[in-house]
Structures are given as C-alpha cells and as structure tokens.
Scaffold this active site. Sequence first.
Site: not given
Ligand code: PNW
Length: 458
Positions: A83, A127, A172, A300, A302, A366
Amino acid sequence: TDDRTGTGLALFPPAFRWGVATAAYQIEGATAEDGRTPSIWDTFSRTPGRVHLGQTGDVACDHYHRYAEDVALMRDLGVDTYRFSISWPRIKPDGTGPVNPRGLDFYDRLVDTLLAAGIDPMATLYHWDLPQTLEDGGGWTVRDTAHHFAAYAEAVYDRLGDRIRTWTTLNEPWCSAFLGYGTRDQAPGRAEPASAFLAAHHLLLGHGLAARALRAAGAREVSVTVNLTPVSPRDPQDRHDVAAARLVDGLHNRIFLDPIVYGRYPADMLEHTARFTGLDHILDGDEELIGAPIDFLGVNYYAPTHVAAKVGTPSSDRFPGTEGVEHPDPDLPVTGMGWPVEADGLRRLLVRLARDYPSTPLMITENGAAYPDSAEDGRVADAERVDYLRTHLLAAHQAIQEGVDLRGYLAWSLMDNFEWAYGYDKRFGLVHVDYDTQTRIPKDSALWYSGVIGRNGL
Ligand code: PNW
C-alpha cells in the site's frame, strides 16, 4: 477449531492478504523533481515551529530514486500487497488541469517493479499532500476541491488502471479535517473548528465522486481508509460517561462510517455539525454520492480512546464541541508516540464494525508502533515492536474467530520515514533507515513478520 493446527498456530484464512504500507510525502523525497509542485506539507514543514527541528520531506527515504531497492526489501519480507500513495502535485502540478506525464512515469516504474516482484500494488490517491495551489483557493473547505480530486483520480486511473487492481480514495479523512483544519497539528495548519467540519464533508464528497469515477472507468476494487478507535466510557454504568463516549465515537468514527457505508450522516452528528457551520454546505444528493459502493473498508488502528464526563472540562481541540468530556489517562503502557497500547481495542473495534456495518468487508490498512530503535553491528533489536505486532495480530485473529470478515493486514510501515509533525524522530519501520547514508537494515520485527507471512499465522 479449524484455524488451529496441532502445532498451536493461529492460522489466518487462505486468501488473507499480508503487506506493508507507506505514503508518498513520508518516503519519496525529490520534492522538486520532474515537475512536482509544492503540497501543503512542503509549506507546513517550512513554517517555523510546525515540525520537529524544522525537518521536511525534501529527501526523506529518497524512495523516488531507491524504489527498486525498496521493492527488493518487500520481496525479501514476502509480502503479497504494498500500500503506497500517489502524490497529487506530481500528477497535476496545478491541482487541476493538465497532467504531468513525468509524475505518472514514476508510479508506472514503481508498479511494474512491484508486479515483477509478485507484489500486488494498492494505491491510495490522497495521503494528505494536497497541491498548495488548491489550498490557496480554500483547500478542503471548498466544494470544488472534491471535484478536482475526482478528476485527478480519473487521470491516475487512465495511466495505471490496467495494472493496479485495488484503489483507495482517501487516507484518514479525520486527520485531514480535524488535525489539518481544526488543531494546527497537521497541514495546512489552520485552527478553525468550522473549517474542520466543512473539510470533513468535502473530503467525503471527494471520496464518493472519486469512487464513482473509478468504478465507471473499470476499477476492480475500490476502498477508502479511515482511522478508527474504540471509544470506552470510564464507567459503563454511568450515563454521563456513556454519553461522552457516544459523542467522541460520533466525531471520530460514525461521522465518517455512516455516510461511507450507508450514505447517511448520523442525526446527532448533523446536529453537532450545524452548531459550527450550519448545514448549507451539504447539498441534496451529497450523502448518496458519499455512499458509493466500496469493496472493503480500510481500517487504521493504533490506540484505544478512553473518556469520561466531567463538568467544567473545556472542549479538546481535536473534537470540537466536547465541553464536559475529559480524556483520563487509561494507565496502559505507551509507545514512543505516547500512545496507549491495548491490543484488545483492535478486537473490540473490528467486532463492533462487523456488528454495525455488517455488509462491509474490512482490511487493516495500518497498524504498528514507533519506538526509539538503533542499529548496532547491522542489527536492530526491536522486541517491543514485535510484541506490539504479535499481540495485535492475535487480536485480529480473535476477531476473525468471532465472525469478522477481515481480508488482510498491512503493517505501518515498511521503513522508518518522515513522521509528519514529529519529523524523523519517530521510527515506525520494520526496516531501519539511516538518514545520513540511506542504508536500510531490516529490524528483528521484519524477520519476525516475514516468518508470520510464510506460515500465514503465528
Ligand atoms: C497515521 N492521531 O497517522 C497515518 O496514516 C500515517 O501516515 C502515520 O505515519 C501513522 O498513522 C502513524 O502516525 C495518524 O493523532 C496520525 O490520532 C495521528 C493520529 C492518528 C493517525
């Protein structure tokens, strides 16, 4: 159960897709080559105080020149899917109008190299690198930008549609809208809550228009990627905490999911939006356009979100209009980003999506973690990242066992790269990058992940 062999392996479905992800501005460099014009991230990174140490994507991982080496790294990993994103200002230097063939040539070479290595290219059209000329005309706060986006998507499809099977419109939109126009954390760096809501709608409209155009042109798989988080109330028995969680879930998740999947904004989110912008920017037929059919939803994930009600708490900038909602420290271990680690959050999120949006297949586009890795004697021992990936993959596997239609998993990221406002300080890669020499070293996590792919499980 069926998925478990006598060896105790958690096996994934036979057609499960395994891959890695990147984004154009984070890895390519070559920001002034072959006719590319500045994007909002070039402008933002040059604005003093916006990015850690004033760093920019001017060189990044120099992937624009080293893409063949990077494809070889992926081949060694054994991934079947890559991707990546396409840089709009390379393809249309004015944002709109004529295409720049030299910009398309780069992705043409990349795609052919991927196919020759047996890797399926999956292209994201946006992106975060909006052409600066379009931002000068209002960016995502204006409706025209959605139409320009669809025209750009068609131009890319014209050139690459014969070889790219899977297309993703946006990455996102929550970040683009709320961090870009609401908090100044990301480009274009505006702090105007009303603009954030306008941007959210025009991003979604751009998705719908582009999805429709791609489909009409013959695209085989069309998707969009959203960053989602399960939002938990501190006390599930406390109706104020529950209401706080529902509001934040609305502003982070449902405001995007409902229009994308059902072609309809949630009633509470329309009401909330109206407090900032009125609703004149949402025209008859827009929601239906946004609900253009997709083949899967990119997720995505995290970190989880934990909230509670507390009278007198000021609204967070990230969620405009959330006075009285606090974000208590969930007391979990954190990554190098300071983000809480809770693998079960991924399972809960996937199960909830399968329940509330049952006809939409899912792919994790992601997932990953930043830690301060360093290379010693050609080795990077990143046990924490292995642990993060392992626990999250087990959570994804558990969700599949509970009936979730999950089609694949893409790790963020192939290699360390420009982590937006954090510059090169945060390392998310499976592959370590030395930014002085551009030497790539697969970390322990890369070796571990390639074992998982080889066994189709862990
Ligand atoms: C994503 N938050 O970004 C992006 O899709 C990527 O490009 C990035 O490198 C990756 O996650 C890691 O950060 C985010 O603050 C940035 O909630 C910030 C947030 C979530 C996703």
